[in-house]
Design an enzyme around this catalytic site. Structure first.
Site, PDB file in Angstrom:
ATOM      1  N   ALA A   1       0.830  -1.209   0.000  1.00 35.21           N
ATOM      2  CA  ALA A   1       0.000   0.000   0.000  1.00 35.21           C
ATOM      3  C   ALA A   1       0.859   1.252   0.000  1.00 35.21           C
ATOM      4  O   ALA A   1       1.964   1.279   0.554  1.00 35.21           O
ATOM      5  CB  ALA A   1      -0.917  -0.001   1.212  1.00 35.21           C
TER       6      ALA A   1
ATOM      7  N   GLY B   1       0.565  -5.854   0.054  1.00 42.54           N
ATOM      8  CA  GLY B   1      -0.365  -5.919  -1.073  1.00 42.54           C
ATOM      9  C   GLY B   1       0.290  -6.348  -2.371  1.00 42.54           C
ATOM     10  O   GLY B   1      -0.374  -6.902  -3.246  1.00 42.54           O
TER      11      GLY B   1
ATOM     12  N   GLU C   1       0.172  -9.953  -2.254  1.00 40.22           N
ATOM     13  CA  GLU C   1      -1.226 -10.365  -2.392  1.00 40.22           C
ATOM     14  C   GLU C   1      -1.646 -10.360  -3.866  1.00 40.22           C
ATOM     15  O   GLU C   1      -2.400 -11.227  -4.307  1.00 40.22           O
ATOM     16  CB  GLU C   1      -2.128  -9.459  -1.561  1.00 40.22           C
ATOM     17  CG  GLU C   1      -1.992  -9.720  -0.058  1.00 40.22           C
ATOM     18  CD  GLU C   1      -2.818  -8.773   0.787  1.00 40.22           C
ATOM     19  OE1 GLU C   1      -3.621  -9.260   1.596  1.00 40.22           O
ATOM     20  OE2 GLU C   1      -2.661  -7.539   0.641  1.00 40.22           O
TER      21      GLU C   1
ATOM     22  N   GLU D   1       2.320  -6.985   7.173  1.00 36.79           N
ATOM     23  CA  GLU D   1       1.365  -6.053   7.771  1.00 36.79           C
ATOM     24  C   GLU D   1       1.398  -6.013   9.290  1.00 36.79           C
ATOM     25  O   GLU D   1       1.132  -4.956   9.893  1.00 36.79           O
ATOM     26  CB  GLU D   1      -0.056  -6.394   7.295  1.00 36.79           C
ATOM     27  CG  GLU D   1      -0.359  -5.983   5.862  1.00 36.79           C
ATOM     28  CD  GLU D   1       0.093  -7.010   4.836  1.00 36.79           C
ATOM     29  OE1 GLU D   1      -0.227  -6.821   3.647  1.00 36.79           O
ATOM     30  OE2 GLU D   1       0.783  -7.984   5.220  1.00 36.79           O
TER      31      GLU D   1
END
Length: 318
Positions: free
Chosen positions: A120, A165, A168, A188
């Site tokens: 992010a 992310g 991900e 995270e």
């Protein structure tokens, strides 16, 4: 020389008109290599409306590589972090791919050396109100789900760091290829949050529950070799001097997929994805239903004819 040509292969895939600012990246090796351009497949450009049009580059390859789409993230100043704009552009790109029945495979890669995606965009997130964080994460999660749901094979080429992310996104792809020096992790918990774009669900499905818990609880980062040992990536390749070894391997894999029956490949992906979530009996029923979809196709008849005539089949996705 091979390494230089390798990096140029990725660069040329995303080459841009010389009048744009990015044109100053052109190097002497590129100018020499231009003499051999006739041996390269042509590419077509898809532009997407955006406040920052260079954040994402999408190329539909042509010639012998027709059917391969290369999606390149390009936010060098932000380490390819996931911003609102990047999410918007990727949604548009995925929608475009979904509407094009000539697409046979998709490669997700980075145009920034040494980085796949840092996760992010925390600088952007720090500027938005707390009540906006949840909706943004939901939108990012929806994007990655859309990537996961593409009907064609998707390959993540991880030539650099894929964190949070970024990993991900790679987990949502069917196949992951990493350079040996790439760094990967769902980090995270270091920020007192959890993976919010599918990481807690897709990582256990890829490497198993216990190992996924260990990596997420510790926020551990692993390199490409360790990721391959864990089953996180399909292949780990030694990085080359031009920094695009994973991309080149992904391109070769896409070229292996290209000549196969496109409807059959899509049905095989559907059968696997749906079948893995249910019991074996239901999974076999799903396989039967998917098989039924390929029986009436012209491609199936072409495959039989090519086998009989001892020639290469020419599939049209019909």
């Amino acid at each position: 020389m091979a390494a230089a040509v390798g990096r140029l292969a990725l660069w040329l895939t995303f080459r841009v008109p010389v009048h744009r600012d990015i044109s100053r990246r052109v190097t002497a090796p590129y100018l020499c290599w231009r003499r051999h351009r006739e041996h390269r497949p042509a590419v077509t450009t898809r532009q997407y409306s955006s406040d920052s049009k260079d954040d994402l580059a999408v190329r539909y390859l042509d010639g012998e590589d027709a059917g391969i789409v290369v999606v390149g993230i390009n936010r060098p100043k932000a380490k390819n972090s996931i911003s609102k704009n990047l999410v918007k552009m990727m949604f548009e790109a995925v929608e475009d791919i979904k509407k094009n029945n000539k697409v046979r495979s998709v490669i997700l890669c980075s145009l920034v050396p040494g980085i796949f995606c840092a996760g992010a965009d925390l600088k952007e997130r720090a500027k938005i109100a707390q009540n906006e964080v949840g909706p943004f994460v939901s939108k990012a999660r929806a994007l990655i789900t859309e990537l996961d749901n593409l009907s064609v094979p998707t390959i993540a080429a991880i030539d650099g760091a894929a964190l949070g992310g970024g990993l991900e996104m790679a987990l949502a792809c069917d196949i992951r290829i990493a350079s040996s020096s790439a760094k990967m992790g769902l980090v995270e918990t270091k920020l007192a949050i959890i993976p919010g774009a599918g990481g807690t669900q897709r990582l256990p499905r890829v490497i198993g529950v216990s190992l996924a818990k260990e990596l997420i609880f510790t926020a551990r980062i692993v390199d490409g070799k360790e990721a391959h040992r864990l089953g996180l990536v399909n292949h780990s390749v030694e990085q080359n001097g031009s920094g695009d070894a994973a991309y080149l391997h992904a391109l070769e894999l896409a070229r292996e997929i290209n000549p196969q029956g496109p409807i059959a490949v899509r049905m095989a992906k559907l059968a696997i994805n749906q079948g893995i979530e249910v019991d074996l009996s239901t999974g076999l029923a799903i396989e039967e239903a998917c098989y039924a979809q390929v029986i009436p196709t012209k491609d199936r008849l072409e495959g039989l004819a090519a086998f009989k005539e001892k020639r290469r089949p020419h599939y049209k996705g019909e």
